[in-house]
Design a protein around this motif. Structure first.
Motif, PDB file in Angstrom:
ATOM      1  N   MET A 182     -14.024  43.291 -60.561  1.00 48.32           N
ATOM      2  CA  MET A 182     -13.350  44.446 -59.961  1.00 48.32           C
ATOM      3  C   MET A 182     -14.145  44.972 -58.759  1.00 48.32           C
ATOM      4  O   MET A 182     -13.563  45.379 -57.762  1.00 48.32           O
ATOM      5  CB  MET A 182     -13.136  45.550 -60.999  1.00 48.32           C
ATOM      6  CG  MET A 182     -12.131  45.197 -62.063  1.00 48.32           C
ATOM      7  SD  MET A 182     -10.498  44.844 -61.408  1.00 48.32           S
ATOM      8  CE  MET A 182     -10.014  46.445 -60.851  1.00 48.32           C
ATOM      9  N   HIS A 183     -15.454  44.950 -58.866  1.00 50.92           N
ATOM     10  CA  HIS A 183     -16.300  45.406 -57.766  1.00 50.92           C
ATOM     11  C   HIS A 183     -16.114  44.498 -56.545  1.00 50.92           C
ATOM     12  O   HIS A 183     -15.971  44.982 -55.415  1.00 50.92           O
ATOM     13  CB  HIS A 183     -17.761  45.406 -58.220  1.00 50.92           C
ATOM     14  CG  HIS A 183     -18.663  46.240 -57.394  1.00 50.92           C
ATOM     15  ND1 HIS A 183     -18.785  47.596 -57.563  1.00 50.92           N
ATOM     16  CD2 HIS A 183     -19.493  45.913 -56.382  1.00 50.92           C
ATOM     17  CE1 HIS A 183     -19.655  48.062 -56.691  1.00 50.92           C
ATOM     18  NE2 HIS A 183     -20.099  47.061 -55.952  1.00 50.92           N
ATOM     19  N   ALA A 185     -13.769  43.557 -51.174  1.00 47.19           N
ATOM     20  CA  ALA A 185     -13.065  42.624 -50.293  1.00 47.19           C
ATOM     21  C   ALA A 185     -11.807  43.259 -49.713  1.00 47.19           C
ATOM     22  O   ALA A 185     -11.530  43.128 -48.513  1.00 47.19           O
ATOM     23  CB  ALA A 185     -12.723  41.349 -51.055  1.00 47.19           C
ATOM     24  N   VAL A 186     -11.045  43.949 -50.545  1.00 43.54           N
ATOM     25  CA  VAL A 186      -9.821  44.597 -50.061  1.00 43.54           C
ATOM     26  C   VAL A 186     -10.160  45.691 -49.064  1.00 43.54           C
ATOM     27  O   VAL A 186      -9.517  45.810 -48.005  1.00 43.54           O
ATOM     28  CB  VAL A 186      -9.002  45.158 -51.245  1.00 43.54           C
ATOM     29  CG1 VAL A 186      -7.903  46.084 -50.770  1.00 43.54           C
ATOM     30  CG2 VAL A 186      -8.421  44.014 -52.063  1.00 43.54           C
ATOM     31  N   CYS A 206     -21.040  39.546 -51.604  1.00 38.69           N
ATOM     32  CA  CYS A 206     -22.209  40.442 -51.668  1.00 38.69           C
ATOM     33  C   CYS A 206     -22.029  41.513 -52.737  1.00 38.69           C
ATOM     34  O   CYS A 206     -22.966  41.827 -53.480  1.00 38.69           O
ATOM     35  CB  CYS A 206     -22.456  41.090 -50.321  1.00 38.69           C
ATOM     36  SG  CYS A 206     -23.043  39.944 -49.067  1.00 38.69           S
ATOM     37  N   ALA A 207     -20.822  42.062 -52.829  1.00 44.38           N
ATOM     38  CA  ALA A 207     -20.550  43.085 -53.842  1.00 44.38           C
ATOM     39  C   ALA A 207     -20.665  42.502 -55.247  1.00 44.38           C
ATOM     40  O   ALA A 207     -21.187  43.152 -56.156  1.00 44.38           O
ATOM     41  CB  ALA A 207     -19.169  43.690 -53.626  1.00 44.38           C
ATOM     42  N   TYR A 244     -23.606  42.102 -60.238  1.00 44.64           N
ATOM     43  CA  TYR A 244     -24.269  41.242 -61.219  1.00 44.64           C
ATOM     44  C   TYR A 244     -25.705  41.697 -61.456  1.00 44.64           C
ATOM     45  O   TYR A 244     -26.178  41.762 -62.582  1.00 44.64           O
ATOM     46  CB  TYR A 244     -24.230  39.788 -60.743  1.00 44.64           C
ATOM     47  CG  TYR A 244     -24.914  38.837 -61.678  1.00 44.64           C
ATOM     48  CD1 TYR A 244     -24.298  38.433 -62.858  1.00 44.64           C
ATOM     49  CD2 TYR A 244     -26.185  38.330 -61.398  1.00 44.64           C
ATOM     50  CE1 TYR A 244     -24.928  37.553 -63.731  1.00 44.64           C
ATOM     51  CE2 TYR A 244     -26.822  37.465 -62.256  1.00 44.64           C
ATOM     52  CZ  TYR A 244     -26.171  37.073 -63.430  1.00 44.64           C
ATOM     53  OH  TYR A 244     -26.817  36.233 -64.293  1.00 44.64           O
ATOM     54  N   ALA A 245     -26.395  42.011 -60.366  1.00 43.14           N
ATOM     55  CA  ALA A 245     -27.779  42.478 -60.474  1.00 43.14           C
ATOM     56  C   ALA A 245     -27.848  43.801 -61.251  1.00 43.14           C
ATOM     57  O   ALA A 245     -28.740  44.006 -62.075  1.00 43.14           O
ATOM     58  CB  ALA A 245     -28.399  42.639 -59.105  1.00 43.14           C
TER      59      ALA A 245
END
Length: 71
Positions: free
Chosen positions: A26-27, A32-33, A60-61, A66-67
Motif C-alpha cells: 500500500m505504501h 507511485a500514484v 523507494c517507498a 520494508y526497512a
C-alpha cells in the motif's frame, strides 16, 4: 481440521507477516500514484517520464516501508 470441526489457529508470526506485506504494498502504490499524478498533471511531464518516476518512487517507498516494518 480438528475433530470438532474447527480449524487450527495460525501462529501470530504469519498474521504479522501478512500485515507487513500489505503495508509495504500500500505504501508503494500510494507513493507511485502520488508522484505519477504530480508529474503528469501538475508538472505536465510526458507519460513515459511520469511512469518512470512513479516506478522509481514506488520502489523507494517499498524499500523504506520494508526497512520500517523490520525494526
Amino acid at each position: 481440521m480438528k475433530r470438532d470441526g474447527t480449524l487450527p489457529v495460525v501462529g501470530q508470526g504469519r498474521v504479522s507477516a501478512m500485515k507487513n506485506w500489505r503495508y509495504i504494498g500500500m505504501h508503494a502504490i500510494a507513493a507511485a500514484v502520488f508522484i505519477f499524478l504530480l508529474q503528469r498533471y501538475a508538472l505536465s511531464a510526458t507519460l513515459e517520464s511520469s511512469l518512470l518516476w512513479a516506478l522509481t518512487f514506488g520502489g523507494c517507498a517499498a524499500g523504506l516501508a520494508y526497512a520500517q516494518s523490520n525494526r
